[in-house]
Every structure is written in structure tokens, then in C-alpha cells.
Design an enzyme around this catalytic site. Structure first.
Site, PDB file in Angstrom:
ATOM      1  N   SER A   1     -10.919  -0.311   2.454  1.00  0.00           N
ATOM      2  CA  SER A   1     -10.368  -0.586   3.785  1.00  0.00           C
ATOM      3  C   SER A   1      -9.956   0.724   4.443  1.00  0.00           C
ATOM      4  O   SER A   1      -9.298   1.553   3.813  1.00  0.00           O
ATOM      5  CB  SER A   1      -9.124  -1.476   3.680  1.00  0.00           C
ATOM      6  OG  SER A   1      -9.458  -2.709   3.115  1.00  0.00           O
TER       7      SER A   1
ATOM      8  N   ARG B   1       0.795  -1.233   0.000  1.00  0.00           N
ATOM      9  CA  ARG B   1       0.000   0.000   0.000  1.00  0.00           C
ATOM     10  C   ARG B   1       0.836   1.297   0.000  1.00  0.00           C
ATOM     11  O   ARG B   1       0.389   2.332   0.497  1.00  0.00           O
ATOM     12  CB  ARG B   1      -0.962   0.048   1.199  1.00  0.00           C
ATOM     13  CG  ARG B   1      -2.078  -0.971   1.115  1.00  0.00           C
ATOM     14  CD  ARG B   1      -2.991  -0.721  -0.069  1.00  0.00           C
ATOM     15  NE  ARG B   1      -4.144  -1.593  -0.036  1.00  0.00           N
ATOM     16  CZ  ARG B   1      -4.166  -2.820  -0.541  1.00  0.00           C
ATOM     17  NH1 ARG B   1      -3.095  -3.318  -1.131  1.00  0.00           N
ATOM     18  NH2 ARG B   1      -5.265  -3.545  -0.469  1.00  0.00           N
TER      19      ARG B   1
ATOM     20  N   GLU C   1      -5.303   3.545   6.155  1.00  0.00           N
ATOM     21  CA  GLU C   1      -5.009   3.407   4.716  1.00  0.00           C
ATOM     22  C   GLU C   1      -5.651   4.582   3.979  1.00  0.00           C
ATOM     23  O   GLU C   1      -5.101   5.110   3.022  1.00  0.00           O
ATOM     24  CB  GLU C   1      -5.566   2.088   4.175  1.00  0.00           C
ATOM     25  CG  GLU C   1      -5.411   1.991   2.657  1.00  0.00           C
ATOM     26  CD  GLU C   1      -5.843   0.659   2.058  1.00  0.00           C
ATOM     27  OE1 GLU C   1      -5.584  -0.399   2.659  1.00  0.00           O
ATOM     28  OE2 GLU C   1      -6.444   0.689   0.963  1.00  0.00           O
TER      29      GLU C   1
END
Ligand code: EPU
Length: 308
Positions: A231, A182, A301
Site C-alpha cells: 500500500s 502502521r 505509508e
């Protein structure tokens, strides 16, 4: 500072030759998958590289904050909005072309990732199946290194071209960029302009099977049709935030119009009237409870915009 903004930036925004569409005080709730967010001072859709360069150069020169908006899919915008420029990549950044000789898709950063996935499938090209159902633009997906835990977009990136007023246009091979879960090593002020994605010929039935399997799994395990940012937290190494939230009995907890999804514990959904405050309160609740129970500090995130 305000006076300089007013003179130079506003002069550009009213210049007929500036190849862009401009909206003032546009509610960002209309441009985020969360459907949350106050007004942005200017929402500017630039239609050419030249227009992007002019805009970012003037923002840089005048100290006006700017942010790439992409498709607003991984973003929580403050209820107060953002006193800057949200940049959307328009016309010239929305092309997707397959270079058969090189075996790469040349994709503008404003193209939806889902479009590239479909384009690859329609040409029986394999490599992008993992991204089916992933919202967002290609530019945003590069920056986030979107994907699953094991398969990332960075693994198939042959090259990325970025623009920043500091460095100008820069094209790098995918191997020159560090890709991690990520995140990637592009500097925060570099705007992704286009990229080349490596694909290889494959069996269309196999490609379709993989895509359908992946999509069915997402539909079953994620609140696919509700407004969310995907998420909310990154998974700590070897663990799933969704699982931790479920173990703690936090699924279904709500603040105002925001609710921790009953389907997946790492999704906070907007049930209709959520504010960014509501989402932040639920995020704090999850962080506090997870820390108390497991000693783990969860990292968001989702990207924040407009918060103090
Ligand atoms: N689980 C629970 N309860 C839940 C959710 C999950 O017990 O509420 C369990 C599942 O049963 C499974 C494990 O946790 O055993 C992992 O769950 P899942 O397969 O849903 O994957 P994830 O780790 O929660 C990651 C990515 C998703 C990506 C999926 C599928 C992150 C933060 N999330 O989720 O990416 O779609 O894998 O590959 O890495 C995103 O980044 O926005 C995103 C949606």
C-alpha cells in the site's frame, strides 16, 4: 566531514575482522521489491551484533547517515540513490527458535516474516496467520506494525530488542511500546535486532484454513506478482484509499513505467522501467485528486530514501 567519513568508516570497511559483506555504489533497485532506486554509497550486511554496533557507532560518530534496509519492501528509493550506508542484517540475525516453555518465537530481525509464519504453521502454532503473504523482514514489520486494519504484529510482540549508538542494546516488553495503525513508538534511530512473538498451540487444519483464506484474499485483491511497495498510502480512519482511488476513476493511470494498479487502487506498480520520479508523480496525482474531492490529506505509508 567527508574526510572523517573516508578515514574512519573506510578503515572499518576494509578491516578483515569486521564481520560483514560490503558493496560500494550498489544499485538499490536490486534490493527493493519495487526494483527502483539509484546507488547507495555502501551496502553493508552485518553478520553479528558486534559488527552492527561497530558500524552504527562509527556512522554516528562521523555523521554518516545510515538506514536499515530490511528486505526493501516498503521503500521508495530516489533515482539519485542514497549517499549513506544501507544496513542489512545477516547471519546471526537470521535465526528463528521456538521457546516452548515461554510460548514465544525468538526471531532475529533479519528473518523474513513469511519464514516465521511457515515455522509457526509447521509446529501447529497459532497467532501469525494474519501475516501470511506480508513481504518484508521481521525488523521492518515490527517498525511498521505490519498487519491488517484490525490485527497487528504489535498485538503478539512479547519483547523487542533494539540497538542505537545513543542507548546501546535495549530490551523492552511489547507492552512498553505504543502500537498504533502502521506505527510504533520506537525511536527512529533504534534498529530492531530481535524480538519474541507470542504464539499458542492450535489445530493445524484451522491454522492452515485461516492462512489459505487470507492468502487467497490477497491474491484476489492485490497485485501480488507485480513489483510494488504494498500500500502506498495509509488508510484514513474508516476509509480505504483503494476505494477512493477507484471512485475517482484513477485506476490504470500511468506516468512513465509506473501505473496505478487495476486490481487495487492503493498500489502503484512498476511495470518494468519505472523511476522513483514516475511513482512520486502518481502519488501526487492521487493526493491532489483525493484532496479536491474529499478534503482528505493522504499520508504515505511507503518510506522514502534519498530524496532531498
Ligand atoms: N476497494 C475498492 N477498490 C480498490 C481496493 C479496495 O473498492 O481498488 C475496497 C474493497 O472492496 C474493500 C475495501 O476497499 O471493501 C478495503 O479493501 P481491502 O480489503 O483490500 O483493504 P485495504 O484497506 O485496501 C488493508 C491494508 C493492507 C492489507 C489489507 C488486508 C492498509 C493501507 N492496507 O488494505 O496492507 O493487506 O488491508 O488486510 O492498511 C500494506 O500495508 O502494504 C498492505 C497491503
Amino acid at each position: 566531514m567527508t574526510a572523517r567519513h573516508a578515514s574512519e568508516l573506510e578503515a572499518l570497511l576494509v578491516d578483515e575482522r569486521f564481520d560483514a559483506e560490503i558493496y560500494s555504489n550498489e544499485p538499490l533497485s536490486r534490493h527493493t521489491t519495487y526494483r527502483i532506486g539509484g546507488p547507495v554509497k555502501y551496502l553493508v550486511t552485518v553478520n553479528s551484533v558486534g559488527a552492527l554496533m561497530r558500524l552504527l557507532d562509527i556512522c554516528e560518530k562521523t555523521g554518516m547517515p545510515w538506514v536499515p534496509l530490511g528486505r526493501g519492501s516498503n521503500l521508495l528509493v530516489a533515482d539519485e540513490g542514497f549517499d549513506g550506508v544501507a544496513v542489512v542484517l545477516g547471519r546471526d540475525f537470521r535465526a528463528c527458535r521456538y521457546d516452548e516453555k515461554a510460548g514465544v518465537f525468538c526471531v532475529g530481525a533479519g528473518v523474513a516474516l513469511s519464514t516465521v509464519v511457515q515455522e509457526a504453521y509447521s509446529r501447529s502454532l497459532s497467532g501469525l496467520e494474519f501475516a501470511v503473504g506480508t513481504p518484508g523482514s521481521v525488523g521492518g514489520a515490527i517498525r511498521m506494525n505490519a498487519g491488517t486494519r484490525e490485527i497487528w504484529l504489535g498485538q503478539i510482540v512479547a519483547s523487542v530488542t533494539t540497538y542505537s549508538p545513543r542507548t546501546g542494546l535495549v530490551k523492552r516488553a511489547g507492552s512498553e511500546i505504543a502500537w498504533e495503525y502502521r506505527r510504533c513508538s520506537l525511536a527512529p534511530d533504534e534498529m530492531v535486532v530481535e524480538c519474541e512473538l507470542s504464539v499458542s498451540p492450535g489445530d493445524p487444519f484451522y491454522i492452515r484454513g485461516k492462512m489459505e483464506g487470507s492468502l487467497a484474499n490477497r491474491r484476489k485483491t492485490q497485485p501480488f506478482s507485480e513489483h510494488s511497495c504494498g500500500s502506498v498510502f495509509k488508510n484514513p480512519e474508516g476509509l480505504s484509499v483503494g476505494h477512493l482511488v477507484e471512485e475517482l476513476g484513477l485506476k490504470g493511470a500511468a506516468v512513465g513505467g509506473a501505473r496505478i494498479s487495476d486490481i487495487h487502487g492503493n498500489f502503484i506498480v512498476n511495470t518494468g522501467s519505472a523511476s522513483s520520479y514516475d511513482v512520486c508523480e502518481l502519488m501526487k496525482l492521487i493526493q491532489t485528486k483525493v484532496y479536491e474531492a474529499y478534503g482528505i490529506e493522504l499520508q504515505p505509508e511507503v518510506k522514502f530514501l534519498g530524496f532531498a
